[in-house]
Enzyme design. Structure first.
Site, PDB file in Angstrom:
ATOM      1  N   THR A 165       0.808  -1.218   0.000  1.00 20.31           N
ATOM      2  CA  THR A 165       0.000   0.000   0.000  1.00 20.31           C
ATOM      3  C   THR A 165       0.845   1.273   0.000  1.00 20.31           C
ATOM      4  O   THR A 165       0.295   2.360  -0.138  1.00 20.31           O
ATOM      5  CB  THR A 165      -0.941   0.012   1.212  1.00 20.31           C
ATOM      6  OG1 THR A 165      -0.175  -0.212   2.406  1.00 20.31           O
ATOM      7  CG2 THR A 165      -1.988  -1.088   1.077  1.00 20.31           C
ATOM      8  N   ASP A 166       2.153   1.140   0.154  1.00 18.59           N
ATOM      9  CA  ASP A 166       3.037   2.309   0.077  1.00 18.59           C
ATOM     10  C   ASP A 166       4.204   2.000  -0.855  1.00 18.59           C
ATOM     11  O   ASP A 166       5.361   2.232  -0.522  1.00 18.59           O
ATOM     12  CB  ASP A 166       3.536   2.689   1.478  1.00 18.59           C
ATOM     13  CG  ASP A 166       4.193   4.074   1.503  1.00 18.59           C
ATOM     14  OD1 ASP A 166       3.912   4.880   0.592  1.00 18.59           O
ATOM     15  OD2 ASP A 166       4.986   4.334   2.424  1.00 18.59           O
ATOM     16  N   LEU A 167       3.884   1.499  -2.039  1.00 13.79           N
ATOM     17  CA  LEU A 167       4.925   1.142  -3.001  1.00 13.79           C
ATOM     18  C   LEU A 167       5.485   2.413  -3.634  1.00 13.79           C
ATOM     19  O   LEU A 167       4.836   3.054  -4.459  1.00 13.79           O
ATOM     20  CB  LEU A 167       4.367   0.209  -4.078  1.00 13.79           C
ATOM     21  CG  LEU A 167       5.407  -0.378  -5.036  1.00 13.79           C
ATOM     22  CD1 LEU A 167       6.402  -1.251  -4.293  1.00 13.79           C
ATOM     23  CD2 LEU A 167       4.722  -1.176  -6.144  1.00 13.79           C
ATOM     24  N   ASN A 171      11.049   2.606  -0.953  1.00 13.89           N
ATOM     25  CA  ASN A 171      10.869   1.244  -0.454  1.00 13.89           C
ATOM     26  C   ASN A 171      11.357   0.176  -1.423  1.00 13.89           C
ATOM     27  O   ASN A 171      11.051  -1.005  -1.262  1.00 13.89           O
ATOM     28  CB  ASN A 171       9.399   0.997  -0.099  1.00 13.89           C
ATOM     29  CG  ASN A 171       8.979   1.781   1.132  1.00 13.89           C
ATOM     30  OD1 ASN A 171       9.797   2.059   2.002  1.00 13.89           O
ATOM     31  ND2 ASN A 171       7.705   2.153   1.204  1.00 13.89           N
ATOM     32  N   ARG A 203       0.900   4.290  -8.367  1.00 13.37           N
ATOM     33  CA  ARG A 203       1.505   4.907  -7.183  1.00 13.37           C
ATOM     34  C   ARG A 203       3.030   4.936  -7.307  1.00 13.37           C
ATOM     35  O   ARG A 203       3.672   5.929  -6.957  1.00 13.37           O
ATOM     36  CB  ARG A 203       1.081   4.136  -5.930  1.00 13.37           C
ATOM     37  CG  ARG A 203       1.595   4.734  -4.634  1.00 13.37           C
ATOM     38  CD  ARG A 203       1.220   3.871  -3.434  1.00 13.37           C
ATOM     39  NE  ARG A 203       1.622   4.511  -2.196  1.00 13.37           N
ATOM     40  CZ  ARG A 203       0.857   5.325  -1.497  1.00 13.37           C
ATOM     41  NH1 ARG A 203      -0.364   5.615  -1.907  1.00 13.37           N
ATOM     42  NH2 ARG A 203       1.305   5.872  -0.372  1.00 13.37           N
TER      43      ARG A 203
END
Length: 234
Positions: A165-167, A171, A203
């Site tokens: 969900t935070d690609l 990261n 994203r």
């Protein structure tokens, strides 16, 4: 995986990777006294990099972000040990490694319960000699093959049906051999279907565009196509 359990605390750990009492492995002062802290990084809190036998670990205490995090920094509502954020991330890393995704090895996870709330910690592998894509791209451009390697790792992640969900490019790491790694799976989970994968990629692309403006990284739209080429080969 082994488990140490009491009424108010549970520790999950990999005994082959942890050469000390599991309960001490989450205490930064212990590592400092042992002279085994090899670095740190600032985020919502401090991540401590510590030396184990044969590998380095990244020790992180779970902290809230946003406005709510200013009021309640590190406490979460308890609804079961296996629903704690530390266990969820520990288990997800194990799942991804079995599926062939390059992610850090989980070493130990802890949750401590205080009435209806809990706090959590995770000790996971620190990838040696690795930098995130922001740091890499501030120095120079990446090759077409490296972008394809990154794309293949993202596809492996999606084939494992895990929605990161935070690609973003903070990261994704590259080690000294340009092997791509994906990190930071807090609040991520397995997810059925395929529709969300398009949003995941969008994203990631937005993060490239954002860091071009923020840090002047060496990146162009053409290089996104190389990443997609790698993604679509699996």
């Amino acid at each position: 995986m082994e488990i140490l359990r009491s009424k108010t605390e549970v520790i999950w750990f990999e005994p082959d990777l942890l050469n000390m009492p599991p309960d001490m492995s989450f205490e930064a002062p212990y590592w400092l006294v042992q002279n085994k802290v090899v670095g740190s990084a600032k985020g919502r809190g401090t991540t401590w990099f510590v030396q184990l036998d044969g590998l380095q670990g990244a020790l992180r205490h779970y902290r809230r972000g946003g406005l709510f995090g200013k009021l309640i920094k590190d406490q979460y509502w308890f609804s079961g040990w296996e629903k704690t954020r530390s266990f969820q991330e520990f288990a997800l890393l194990l799942h991804l490694r079995k599926k062939g995704v390059n992610v850090p090895r989980p070493i130990a996870a802890r949750a401590i319960k205080f009435g209806p709330i809990y706090t959590a910690d995770l000790l996971s592998e620190r990838i040696p000699n690795a930098q995130d894509l922001v740091a890499k791209l501030q120095q120079s451009s990446l090759s077409r093959e490296t972008y394809k390697t990154i794309g293949r790792q993202v596809k492996q992640l999606h084939l494992a049906q895990v929605n990161h969900t935070d690609l973003n490019i903070h990261n994704i790491l590259l080690d000294e051999n340009d092997k791509a790694w994906i990190i930071d799976f807090d609040k991520c989970s397995e997810q059925a279907g395929d529709d969300w994968k398009v949003g995941n990629l969008a994203r990631l692309k937005r993060s490239f565009l954002k860091e071009v403006k923020r840090f002047g990284i060496h990146w162009s739209e053409e290089e996104w196509e190389h990443l997609l080429s790698g993604y679509n080969t699996l």
